[in-house]
Design an enzyme around this catalytic site. Structure first.
Site, short mmCIF file in Angstrom:
data_model
loop_
_atom_site.label_atom_id
_atom_site.label_comp_id
_atom_site.label_asym_id
_atom_site.label_seq_id
_atom_site.Cartn_x
_atom_site.Cartn_y
_atom_site.Cartn_z
N SER A 186 17.49 10.41 40.20
CA SER A 186 16.07 10.66 40.01
C SER A 186 15.24 9.78 40.93
O SER A 186 15.42 9.80 42.15
CB SER A 186 15.72 10.45 38.53
OG SER A 186 14.44 10.93 38.23
N ASP B 189 16.17 22.35 36.18
CA ASP B 189 15.71 20.97 36.05
C ASP B 189 14.19 21.01 35.95
O ASP B 189 13.51 21.39 36.91
CB ASP B 189 16.17 20.15 37.25
CG ASP B 189 15.82 18.68 37.15
OD1 ASP B 189 15.00 18.30 36.30
OD2 ASP B 189 16.36 17.89 37.95
N HIS C 292 18.10 17.29 33.94
CA HIS C 292 17.81 16.31 34.98
C HIS C 292 18.84 15.17 35.04
O HIS C 292 18.73 14.31 35.92
CB HIS C 292 16.41 15.72 34.74
CG HIS C 292 15.87 14.90 35.86
ND1 HIS C 292 15.72 15.39 37.15
CD2 HIS C 292 15.47 13.60 35.91
CE1 HIS C 292 15.23 14.44 37.93
NE2 HIS C 292 15.07 13.34 37.20
#
Length: 270
Positions: free
Chosen positions: A94, A216, A244
């Site tokens: 991320s 996502d 995610h």
């Protein structure tokens, strides 16, 4: 070695090459517990917590420094130099994907390979760019977090995790969000969701693997494809995994993609 203690860093495994794992927003190094062990027979794995997360030294948190992802990237460079990392592998989830990009440009000698798991250089939509969120949506998200950290965590974590048929995953992410200091979480959220690192994709010297979940809500597939197109030396894998956090929801598939990339060399680049 105070930087090691400051980041609650742990070194496990064999091999001359270091593999550095960096967690995303609201998480800590525990999010890599299903992935990192698969590489400990060949790599010296490094797990750590960003300042303000997990077991890091909260007294080291500096409001001014961490209003930019550059502050976190500087930490990565400092930690890796203290651990004598050179030509290593960086695996960032991320927001840490972009932190890894910035660190690699600050100190190109640190990493030969970057693995970017569900990356996003900009979460806001722009002309000709799909980031996944409109400006009002981002402001609503941040305002909700400002006013109700616990409620935000309980509402957002299951959506971010996806995999509604496995509620234990969403519960784990909720608990991780709730453990984060609310003031630090609010600041880190603004640093994350308001950043624009698109120009930083140019000139990256390391080989890169972009791993993108097929669904996502935070970083849609178009974002991963954008990152791949704008990195000079990259491969792209669209995982069957949803949500995610494929490092938690689909560790086997995540491991296989990383391993194939690292073993495959130039055959993976396209």
């Amino acid at each position: 070695m105070s930087v090691v203690r400051r980041h609650n860093a742990r070194l496990v495994g064999n091999g001359r090459t270091a593999m550095v794992f960096a967690h995303g927003f609201g998480c800590d190094q525990n999010m890599w517990r299903y992935v990192a062990p698969a590489f400990q027979d060949r790599y010296r794995t490094v797990l750590f917590d960003h300042i303000g997360a997990g077991g890091s030294d909260l007294s080291a948190y500096d409001v001014g420094k961490y209003t930019s992802l550059d502050g976190y990237a500087d930490d990565v460079v400092e930690l890796c130099r203290a651990l004598d990392v050179r030509d290593g592998v960086f695996i960032g989830h991320s927001v840490s994907a972009m932190i890894g990009i910035l660190a690699s440009k600050k100190a190109p000698e640190l990493f030969a390979d970057l693995v970017l798991v569900c990356p996003s250089p900009r979460y806001l939509d722009d002309d000709g760019y799909v980031g996944g969120f409109s400006s009002p949506q981002i402001e609503e998200l941040l305002d909700f977090l400002d006013t109700n950290h616990m409620g935000w965590s309980q509402a957002m974590a299951p959506a971010i995790m996806g995999n509604a048929d496995r509620p234990e995953l969403g519960e784990e992410l909720t608990n991780s969000f709730c453990r984060t200091d609310p003031d630090i979480a609010r600041r880190f959220a603004r640093t994350t969701f308001l950043a624009d690192n698109r120009v930083d994709l140019a000139g990256v010297k390391a080989r890169c693997l972009v791993l993108q979940s097929s669904e996502d809500v935070i970083a849609p597939p178009e974002v991963g494809e954008y990152v791949h197109r704008h990195l000079p030396n990259s491969a792209f894998v669209l995982l069957d995994a949803t949500g995610h956090c494929p490092n938690l929801s689909a560790p086997g598939e995540t491991i296989a993609a990383i391993d194939g990339f690292l073993r495959g060399g130039g055959a993976w680049m396209r």
